[in-house]
Design a protein around this motif. Structure first.
Motif, PDB file in Angstrom:
ATOM      1  N   LEU A 279      75.493 116.236 -53.141  1.00  0.00           N
ATOM      2  CA  LEU A 279      76.755 116.501 -52.445  1.00  0.00           C
ATOM      3  C   LEU A 279      77.933 116.289 -53.390  1.00  0.00           C
ATOM      4  CD1 LEU A 279      75.957 114.424 -49.251  1.00  0.00           C
ATOM      5  CD2 LEU A 279      75.483 116.810 -49.630  1.00  0.00           C
TER       6      LEU A 279
ATOM      7  N   PHE B 226      78.189 114.898 -43.005  1.00  0.00           N
ATOM      8  CA  PHE B 226      77.710 113.987 -44.047  1.00  0.00           C
ATOM      9  C   PHE B 226      76.518 113.180 -43.545  1.00  0.00           C
ATOM     10  CE2 PHE B 226      77.873 109.838 -46.164  1.00  0.00           C
ATOM     11  CZ  PHE B 226      77.762 110.242 -47.477  1.00  0.00           C
ATOM     12  N   VAL B 227      76.632 112.655 -42.332  1.00  0.00           N
ATOM     13  CA  VAL B 227      75.547 111.847 -41.786  1.00  0.00           C
ATOM     14  C   VAL B 227      74.312 112.721 -41.569  1.00  0.00           C
ATOM     15  CG1 VAL B 227      74.903 110.309 -39.918  1.00  0.00           C
ATOM     16  CG2 VAL B 227      77.228 110.331 -40.733  1.00  0.00           C
TER      17      VAL B 227
ATOM     18  N   GLU C  78      67.681 104.213 -53.204  1.00  0.00           N
ATOM     19  CA  GLU C  78      68.262 104.891 -54.368  1.00  0.00           C
ATOM     20  C   GLU C  78      69.764 104.595 -54.448  1.00  0.00           C
ATOM     21  OE1 GLU C  78      67.978 109.143 -51.983  1.00  0.00           O
ATOM     22  OE2 GLU C  78      67.835 109.096 -54.157  1.00  0.00           O
TER      23      GLU C  78
ATOM     24  N   GLY D  33      72.018 113.188 -44.429  1.00  0.00           N
ATOM     25  CA  GLY D  33      71.132 112.065 -44.697  1.00  0.00           C
ATOM     26  C   GLY D  33      69.748 112.252 -44.116  1.00  0.00           C
ATOM     27  N   ALA D  34      69.639 113.052 -43.057  1.00  0.00           N
ATOM     28  CA  ALA D  34      68.338 113.283 -42.424  1.00  0.00           C
ATOM     29  C   ALA D  34      67.668 114.533 -42.966  1.00  0.00           C
ATOM     30  CB  ALA D  34      68.505 113.400 -40.910  1.00  0.00           C
TER      31      ALA D  34
ATOM     32  N   ILE E  60      79.382 102.868 -41.829  1.00  0.00           N
ATOM     33  CA  ILE E  60      79.468 101.698 -42.694  1.00  0.00           C
ATOM     34  C   ILE E  60      80.595 102.009 -43.669  1.00  0.00           C
ATOM     35  CG2 ILE E  60      78.298 100.296 -44.422  1.00  0.00           C
ATOM     36  CD1 ILE E  60      75.672 101.087 -43.093  1.00  0.00           C
TER      37      ILE E  60
ATOM     38  N   ILE F  40      68.203 109.189 -33.571  1.00  0.00           N
ATOM     39  CA  ILE F  40      69.190 108.120 -33.363  1.00  0.00           C
ATOM     40  C   ILE F  40      69.286 107.258 -34.612  1.00  0.00           C
ATOM     41  CG2 ILE F  40      69.742 106.098 -31.992  1.00  0.00           C
ATOM     42  CD1 ILE F  40      68.293 107.372 -29.671  1.00  0.00           C
ATOM     43  N   ALA F  41      68.136 106.901 -35.185  1.00  0.00           N
ATOM     44  CA  ALA F  41      68.155 106.013 -36.353  1.00  0.00           C
ATOM     45  C   ALA F  41      68.846 106.661 -37.538  1.00  0.00           C
ATOM     46  CB  ALA F  41      66.736 105.609 -36.729  1.00  0.00           C
ATOM     47  N   TYR F  42      68.742 107.989 -37.645  1.00  0.00           N
ATOM     48  CA  TYR F  42      69.441 108.684 -38.730  1.00  0.00           C
ATOM     49  C   TYR F  42      70.916 108.893 -38.414  1.00  0.00           C
ATOM     50  CZ  TYR F  42      65.594 109.673 -41.870  1.00  0.00           C
ATOM     51  OH  TYR F  42      64.598 109.536 -42.779  1.00  0.00           O
ATOM     52  N   GLY F  43      71.337 108.538 -37.221  1.00  0.00           N
ATOM     53  CA  GLY F  43      72.744 108.685 -36.884  1.00  0.00           C
ATOM     54  C   GLY F  43      73.136 110.107 -36.531  1.00  0.00           C
TER      55      GLY F  43
ATOM     56  N   LYS G 282      88.705 105.535 -42.944  1.00  0.00           N
ATOM     57  CA  LYS G 282      87.353 106.034 -43.181  1.00  0.00           C
ATOM     58  C   LYS G 282      87.098 107.154 -42.194  1.00  0.00           C
ATOM     59  CE  LYS G 282      82.739 106.047 -43.412  1.00  0.00           C
ATOM     60  NZ  LYS G 282      81.928 106.472 -44.528  1.00  0.00           N
TER      61      LYS G 282
ATOM     62  N   GLU H 118      77.624 105.880 -50.044  1.00  0.00           N
ATOM     63  CA  GLU H 118      79.036 106.256 -50.136  1.00  0.00           C
ATOM     64  C   GLU H 118      79.903 105.028 -50.414  1.00  0.00           C
ATOM     65  OE1 GLU H 118      80.811 108.009 -46.696  1.00  0.00           O
ATOM     66  OE2 GLU H 118      82.660 108.282 -47.798  1.00  0.00           O
TER      67      GLU H 118
ATOM     68  N   ILE I 135      77.015 109.295 -54.804  1.00  0.00           N
ATOM     69  CA  ILE I 135      76.641 110.396 -53.910  1.00  0.00           C
ATOM     70  C   ILE I 135      77.660 111.520 -53.937  1.00  0.00           C
ATOM     71  CG2 ILE I 135      77.595 109.237 -51.856  1.00  0.00           C
ATOM     72  CD1 ILE I 135      75.216 110.489 -50.343  1.00  0.00           C
TER      73      ILE I 135
ATOM     74  N   ALA J  40      67.503 104.248 -40.789  1.00  0.00           N
ATOM     75  CA  ALA J  40      67.357 105.194 -41.894  1.00  0.00           C
ATOM     76  C   ALA J  40      68.689 105.841 -42.248  1.00  0.00           C
ATOM     77  CB  ALA J  40      66.334 106.262 -41.521  1.00  0.00           C
ATOM     78  N   GLY J  41      69.567 106.008 -41.248  1.00  0.00           N
ATOM     79  CA  GLY J  41      70.833 106.668 -41.501  1.00  0.00           C
ATOM     80  C   GLY J  41      71.777 105.860 -42.361  1.00  0.00           C
TER      81      GLY J  41
ATOM     82  N   TYR K  87      72.685 106.975 -46.624  1.00  0.00           N
ATOM     83  CA  TYR K  87      73.808 107.722 -47.193  1.00  0.00           C
ATOM     84  C   TYR K  87      75.118 106.967 -47.025  1.00  0.00           C
ATOM     85  CZ  TYR K  87      71.659 112.091 -48.596  1.00  0.00           C
ATOM     86  OH  TYR K  87      70.955 113.040 -49.260  1.00  0.00           O
ATOM     87  N   LEU K  88      75.252 106.273 -45.896  1.00  0.00           N
ATOM     88  CA  LEU K  88      76.507 105.558 -45.655  1.00  0.00           C
ATOM     89  C   LEU K  88      76.713 104.466 -46.693  1.00  0.00           C
ATOM     90  CD1 LEU K  88      76.092 105.329 -41.789  1.00  0.00           C
ATOM     91  CD2 LEU K  88      77.666 106.795 -43.010  1.00  0.00           C
TER      92      LEU K  88
END
Lengths: 404, 178
Positions: free
Chosen positions: A54, A370-371, B143, A374-375, B73, A225-228, A364, B129, B147, B121-122, B125-126
């Motif tokens: 990204l 963006f979130v 990792e 992540g998935a 976050i 849900i866990a990945y947001g 922020k 960042e 990003i 897991a999400g 990426y947060l």
């Protein structure tokens, strides 16, 4: 010529070389919806691992926000998700209003809700056209863009711009609806069911569309849900979470509508949800237009909201307030808030830290795109390389918002 | 070890110590709990960073709390304070419909905190960042690299308050004709 013996089976097969291939997808690929690179590890055509790269569109919006006043940041929110500028404005002014603890007049709430839902329809039409185009069904793109243009013309009437609108203001909106806009909106939602039937006719029994979307990029509700994940991507997995219902804002608490939920969590469910949401949006718009209350479209709070021009030219205090607002901004209280809003991609949130004064100390932006990226690795694993393009599409990703 | 200042509720905010979530965390993790504030109905709980991971695991796994959704976050830079960086976590429970904000401080000379990626897991990426923009490293992160900015970027961490808005490094060497 002597006939040779047919070769034995073992000798006829050359040794199949099996090794993983590393492939760079992007950043200049039309289907990546912006400038996004993905490094995919392939075994044959199967995706083993994918790593999004990204930041090609990173402009440092959060740093810029610390240098300018709250009102000056509204045009920057247009450029986050440039497909859906109105909803970004809405999410931002809501966050600032929560920080200032001000309420807006009812007419403004209704106007905001109507325009936000028009923006949702525009966003979903854009998504449907480009998703179908990615898969190869080109006609849908022309149909959805034809109808999207009608709504963008409404935005031109409303604020003079098609995409970078900046129509929302802290404490209200920039200007009121004219009668023409209300008539045009009624005309559009009257004809909208026919148009949805047209899109359905092109897609609903299209075998290629079904083969490319059913059982592709499946994600379970727990994982989502866990990945947001939020928005249609989350509701496609059957999780009932929509901020418009969970914590109603605007006029959403005063109209009747339902939250469509998927069952399987595949690309087809997410497509179905967006189609249903467009129908729900037109329902919300119609009810809001019917109920539209009379009154001011902007709060009268001269310390935070610029007074009307008429007042500024006739009243000394208003002129002083106007000067103070445009030169130094309003004085926000100390504290920090998070305010999330259900944009058409998912939860768009602003976390604002204020230390008093006219500028935020830290801002922020919780951008759904963006979130969702992540998935990406989780959802693309095990599918074919051609499905990668479908998965970008199913997130409805916009890189301006993802990279900020 | 630096002596911790007693917790003071900032001007304009309410004390959130009576909130049921704050009381539950205080009862379970009295060693790591510093204080709680309420501002516009947002509950913020201040914690010591040593206890962050165990408190997060408690928040996620306790059936009565059930915080399953990581909202964001982020990090805030306070250059004039002893513990310079504040890492902010915001969680929501989709089943129980409640929200919480955790705040923890990290000093500049030891910019490390435990990662919560094993729980959500999400958070991957947060947290990346936060590292990219503020330079706070996360332990046990799969990792830990930049990003949004390029991997080879070495001009610092742009959201720190001492980073100039026009950028720095190679831009200083530009030879503009006028």
């Amino acid at each position: 010529m002597a006939v040779e013996n047919p070769p034995t089976e073992e000798a006829s097969l050359p040794l199949l070389k099996t090794e993983e291939v590393l492939l760079n997808l992007g950043p200049q690929h039309p289907s990546t919806h912006g400038v996004l690179k993905v490094i995919v590890t392939l075994e044959g055509e199967k995706v083993i691992k994918s790593e999004p790269v990204l930041g090609f569109l990173h402009r440092g919006v959060e740093k810029i926000a610390e240098q300018i006043t709250y009102n000056q940041f509204i045009p920057h929110t247009d450029r986050l998700d440039y497909i859906c500028a109105m909803y970004n404005n809405f999410a931002y002014v809501r966050a600032v209003e929560k920080l200032l603890d001000i309420t807006v007049p009812w007419r403004a709430e209704y106007l905001r809700t109507i325009v936000a839902e028009v923006q949702r329809i525009i966003g979903h039409l854009f998504w449907l056209g480009t998703q179908a185009l990615d898969i190869g069904a080109m006609t849908v793109f022309f149909f959805t863009f034809r109808d999207r243009e009608v709504l963008l013309d409404l935005f031109v009437d409303l604020c003079g711009a098609r995409l970078t609108t900046s129509w929302y203001r802290v404490g209200g909106v920039e200007r009121d609806f004219t009668d023409k806009i209300i008539d045009d909106l009624y005309r559009f939602i009257d004809s909208f069911p026919e148009k949805i039937a047209e899109y359905d006719a092109l897609l609903i029994r299209n075998r290629i569309w079904l083969a490319r979307t059913k059982d592709i990029a499946v994600i379970s509700g727990e994982d989502a849900i866990a990945y947001g994940l939020t928005g249609p991507t989350l509701r496609g997995s059957g999780v009932d979470y929509d901020l418009r219902k969970v914590s109603p804002y605007g006029a959403y608490g005063h109209v009747e509508w339902t939250v469509p939920l998927g069952t399987k969590g595949d690309t087809y469910d997410r497509y179905w949800i967006r189609m249903e949401e467009m129908k729900e949006s037109s329902k919300i718009i119609r009810q809001c237009l019917d109920q539209l209350p009379k009154g001011p479209y902007k709060a009268y709070l001269p310390k935070f909201v610029a007074p009307d021009k008429e007042r500024v030219f006739t009243d000394m205090e208003s002129m002083i307030y106007q000067f103070k607002l445009y030169s130094g901004g309003f004085n926000a209280p100390e504290g920090d808030i998070y305010c999330g809003t259900e944009a058409h991609k998912g939860e768009l949130g602003f976390y604002i830290v204020s230390q008093g004064g006219g500028k935020p100390y830290r801002m922020k932006i919780r951008a759904p795109s963006f979130v969702h990226m992540g998935a990406f690795d989780h959802m693309a694993k095990g599918y074919m390389i051609a499905d990668i393009i479908t998965i970008f599409g199913t997130y409805d990703i916009v890189m301006g918002e993802c990279d900020r | 070890m630096r002596k911790a200042k007693p917790f003071k509720v900032p001007r304009g905010m309410k004390n959130g110590a009576d909130h049921p979530l704050a009381q539950k965390i205080q009862a379970e993790f009295a060693d790591f709990y510093i204080g709680a504030t309420l501002f516009r109905d947002d509950l913020s709980i201040h914690l010591k960073r040593e206890g962050l991971f165990s408190i997060c695991r408690f928040l996620k796994e306790d059936p009565a709390l059930d915080f399953d959704y990581p909202i964001h976050i982020s990090s805030v830079d306070f250059p004039n304070e002893a513990e310079r960086f504040e890492v902010v976590y915001e969680f929501y429970s989709i089943r129980k419909k409640h929200q919480i904000r955790l705040k923890t401080r990290v000093p500049e000379d030891d910019c490390v905190i435990d990662s919560v990626t094993p729980l959500w897991a999400g958070a991957n990426y947060l947290e990346r960042e936060v590292y990219d923009m503020m330079g706070i490293r996360f332990n046990n992160h799969p990792e830990m690299k930049r990003i949004l900015l390029p991997d080879e970027y070495d001009e610092g961490y742009p959201l720190r308050k001492n980073f100039p808005i026009q950028g720095r490094g190679w831009r200083d060497t530009f030879d503009f004709p006028h």
